[in-house]
Scaffold this active site. Sequence first.
Site: not given
Length: 359
Positions: A141, A192, A224, A248, A252
């Site tokens: 980000y 990852k 994943d 992020d 959620d």
Amino acid sequence: MTKKILILPGDGIGQEIVAEAVKVLNTLKQKFNLAVEMTHGLVGGAAYDKTGSPLPQETLDQAKQADAILLGAVGGPKWEPLDISVRPEKGLLGLRAGLGLFANLRPAILYPQLADASTLKPEVVSGLNIMIVRELTGGIYFGQPRGVRTLENGEKEGFNTLVYRTSEIERIAKVAFDIARKRNGRVCSVDKANVLECTEHWRNVVIETHKAYSDVQLSHMYVDNAAMQLVRAPKQFDVIVTTNMFGDILSDEAAMLTGSIGMLPSASLNASGQGMYEPIHGSAPDIAGKNVANPLATILSVAMMLRYSLDEAALAERIEEAVSWVLDEGLRTADIYSAGMTKISTSEMGDAIVDALVA
Ligand code: NAD
């Protein structure tokens, strides 16, 4: 020593829910000798309306001097037409950047009394208690270079950069290990590493940092698989630590396992333990001003503040027990109401928590 708390109600239901959290803080001051001093400030649309800025310099100065900040929520349709540089959300981002709040703590807790609120089977989620520690000021980000460029053949290409320095990974890993010590002593680092060199580095630094925390159990999971495990068997997790973007998304997902957005608090901390505490939900313009919003996420944010910035873990537990007691009594705001329970308003919920605290 008296600690300073900056209260920033913000917009929409922010005003109503923060008022209830302030009631709780005042009760702790009066009945339990909590040594805090509260000042109020402006942020978001409310600040823009009064000063032309969603984060006036005065608010940022107040925030820097505070030990902790309690924020309601910012935003709403009234301010959507504004230029992006002065939209309410800029107030939040400015506070995070201005205070260097690099560690975002998002618990996903499902009180057994509310197990029916989840879309998952009650036995999968009842009693769920995960802490997601998300890196908040680095990663893709913020990485440079970034942008959209035109290639030689005229085609456009968008690009971002995923980058983490060793020091950034070390400090977030330490936060996760320290928190695990106060919980069930297990950290799962999500990356990852099989595909992204940056997160291979992440994994190596987490392993290195863990050497000073032999009492904490460390495991690793690809993102994943973590997304899948969160809906398959979420209770296997204690603390999850991960990058800005993975955090992020996963936080959620974890929040939604609980089915009750009005119940979930959060904390964002910097290197000196200074923190900003806020519910995970927004300003809910659809119910603002109606005295129906659930103030418990904000009240539970006060509990996090007591634990992580004010060194008052016993009072934090008292608030959490009061919430549990009120739910046992069948008291519910509209968002968590189910048949057979007693529906109450925002302010009645605040009063019920205060009653439970002093009972
Ligand atoms: P929202 O979280 O405000 O609302 C989503 C839904 O959940 C709505 O139906 C709302 O009524 C309900 N809800 C939220 N909090 C509740 C509570 N405490 N009690 C009962 N019901 C509750 O998300 P949104 O509608 O997408 O966004 C509304 C505004 O909030 C937008 O301007 C958005 O930018 C802003 N927002 C701010 C923050 C923040 O301040 N941290 C976070 C998310 C969204």
